[in-house]
Each structure stands twice: as structure tokens, then as C-alpha cells.
Design a protein around this motif. Sequence first.
Motif, PDB file in Angstrom:
ATOM      1  N   ARG A 233       0.811  -1.213   0.000  1.00 31.56           N
ATOM      2  CA  ARG A 233       0.000   0.000   0.000  1.00 31.56           C
ATOM      3  C   ARG A 233       0.847   1.267   0.000  1.00 31.56           C
ATOM      4  O   ARG A 233       0.342   2.351  -0.290  1.00 31.56           O
ATOM      5  CB  ARG A 233      -0.975  -0.034   1.186  1.00 31.56           C
ATOM      6  N   TRP A 236       0.690   2.850  -3.406  1.00 29.80           N
ATOM      7  CA  TRP A 236      -0.528   3.462  -3.898  1.00 29.80           C
ATOM      8  C   TRP A 236      -0.328   4.973  -4.031  1.00 29.80           C
ATOM      9  O   TRP A 236       0.403   5.596  -3.261  1.00 29.80           O
ATOM     10  CB  TRP A 236      -1.689   3.182  -2.953  1.00 29.80           C
ATOM     11  N   THR A 238      -1.217   8.328  -3.301  1.00 29.51           N
ATOM     12  CA  THR A 238      -2.030   9.001  -2.276  1.00 29.51           C
ATOM     13  C   THR A 238      -2.708  10.263  -2.808  1.00 29.51           C
ATOM     14  O   THR A 238      -3.807  10.615  -2.352  1.00 29.51           O
ATOM     15  CB  THR A 238      -1.162   9.348  -1.057  1.00 29.51           C
ATOM     16  N   ASP A 272      -8.900   3.480   2.307  1.00 24.34           N
ATOM     17  CA  ASP A 272      -8.780   4.067   3.640  1.00 24.34           C
ATOM     18  C   ASP A 272      -8.110   3.116   4.638  1.00 24.34           C
ATOM     19  O   ASP A 272      -7.630   3.559   5.684  1.00 24.34           O
ATOM     20  CB  ASP A 272     -10.179   4.451   4.150  1.00 24.34           C
TER      21      ASP A 272
END
Length: 398
Positions: A233, A236, A238, A272
Amino acid sequence: MNDALLRTLTPSVLTVLVRRGADFAAAEDAVQDALIEAVRLWPGEPPRDPKGWLVTVAWRKFLDTARADTSRRRREDRLEQQPPPGPATPADDTLQLYFLCAHPSLTPASAVALTLRAVGGLTTRQIAQAYLVPEATMAQRISRAKRTVSRVRFDRPGDVATVLRVLYLVFNEGYSGDIDLAAEAIRLTRQLAAQSDHPEVSGLLALMLLHHARRAARTTPDGSLVPLAEQDRGRWDTAAIAEGVAVLQAALARDRLGEYQAQAAIAALHADAPAAEETDWVQIVEWYDELVRLTDSPVARLNRAVALGEADGPHAGLTALAALDDALPRHTAAAAYLHERAGDLATAARLYAVAARKASNLAERDHLTRQAARLNTRLHQHGPSRPDPPDTPPADRA
């Protein structure tokens, strides 16, 4: 020469010609001729009104072609006698072109190709490369689509839902070759969102941004798929996630929920979660309930079954899955995953192998084959394990 400016202006110029009465194919030919003139003349003497210049030159090119065609002379005379249409904003022009290219009379594949050609400004060669088909094949597809929409009049509002489905199809094609279709779909949807007050347009833009934010983590360097739960993650995007969430929140605040907003809400909940085990699966199931209510889609029901297996345990997921048609795409893969979660490794391994044979692309087939091999290795080393009985609470809820 500002190529980006020309790509931005092309859809509105094309729509002006169509609104004046030119058929789609002839209008596009005239606009292409005008663009060639722009490339030749603008570097030395750029016009103060680029769009007006392109409309004037393109319309003149269209009339010149019409004059050369005796079978269309009567139509040309009628067009020249018509007063010029009233002013239209660039947004109105481009929206009309979106609606035309996504006309219900076109097949989804033709609508996608025509949208990329007319609204996106891509060449036939670029579209063919992106879809990994011969250029001649794509040229025929676009030509047929042009002939179809040439018979369409702008006499009623376009269907936003159809436009959004076409853009989502473009996004789901991903990317190949020199053209990133996912990025192109985001660009076109962002353009549409700036010109439309429809909350579902914002919902689709949010959904695309949130999905695209995970792109770098979806595959290994050798192209192997990485499941969501195993993705890094930290890779990813943001900024894309933040923008997607902001766009979604603004759309939801209007209290006109649609399927793309519901899908984006699910994607936002995944984004989230700092780690896979912290995912709020209960909320995700609730959003899938909304999506099923909105669409009654079998695919949404299948995804809900998997989410329910995470929220309430694999047996709950398998019960929900059993109520669905096992011919659904990815049904077998979902069953394999839930059986593995339930501890029935032998059944899971068998189903992963079956799902691999049904996979629609090589990357998915390889991933499912590896899952089957992984479980078969465990079974060989440790022997078959017994599945949890239905009344045993799953470990994540104990």
C-alpha cells in the motif's frame, strides 16, 4: 504548435459542423483537413481565435467537398441557405459529441472506438495498437460507426448513463502499447465532469481515480497479478486517492446516489484501510447492498458474497454464493477463495484449477494456477485439512 490545444478543440469543432448539418464522416474528414492546415500555418501566424479559425476552415473544406460531389449539390445549397446556428459553448459542443459517440445504435466496441477517435483525438493506429488489433480492422470498425451515427440527429438530450458506460469500458481496457487507455478514460471523464452537473459523472471519475491509484502495486515486475490484500500500500498513489475521495464526497453530498458513486464508496473504503486486515468489511457489505438495490447486478451480488465472507466468515459468503449462477465470471474463483478461508484446502485447490481454465486473460490464468499449485503443495506436505464446521466462529471474529 500546441498539440494539447488542438486535441481539446477538435471535439467542439467537429460538433459545430455536425450541428450545421454535415454528416459525421464528412465532418470529421473536414476537421482533419483543417488540423493539417493548422499544423502548417499556425507556427508562423497563430490565430487569435483558434476555435473560430478551425470552424471556418473546416466548414469551408466540407463545402468544397460537397461541391465536388454532384449527388450532394442539392443538399449543399440547402445548407448554405440556412442561417448560422446560434452561439454554443464549448461545453455544449463537446457534450453533444459524447452523446453522439455513445449512441445506443452502436455496439459497445464501436462506441468506445469512436469516442477515442472523435472525442479523445487518438489516431486509428493508436487505437488499434491499444486494442492489439490490426489497423485495418480498427479502421473498418470506426468507419461503420461513423456511418451509423451519420443518420443520427441532435433532436433530443443524450443519455448520460450510456456515455458513462462507454467511458468505463475504456477505463477497464487498461493500457497496452503507447496509449494508456485508463489514463485516457480519466482525462475524458474529467473533461465531462467539468461540463456536466450530473453526480454520477463525478462518481465515475472518483471510481477511476481510486482504482487507478493502486495500479503500481497490482503487478510484480514480471507481470504477475498481486491480489488486493497482498499489495504494497506504500506504492498506492495518495494524491489520486485524496482527489478521488474529495470528488466522491462532493457527489454523495448531493443525495442522488447512483451505481458509480456506490462503487467508488467501496473503493474508498479499501483505500482508507492502512492494512488489508483493517478493512471495514461491514461497511463494504452495506455499500454492496446499496449497489445491488440500484442495479440488481449478478456481478455485484457475487462481489457482495465475497465481502460477506470477510465480514461474517467464509461460510456466510459460501451460502450467499450458492444462491448465484455458477456460470457467472469469477464465480469459481470466488468459491475457491472462500473454501480456502473455511479451511477446505482440497476443494479450494480443485476450484482454483477449474477457475484457471475459465480465466479470460493470461495474467489471471497464471495467478489462479499458482493458487492451485500452492494449495496442492501444502496438501502434499501436510495432508488434507478438515474444513471448519459451519457453527465455528471464523478466527477474525473470535
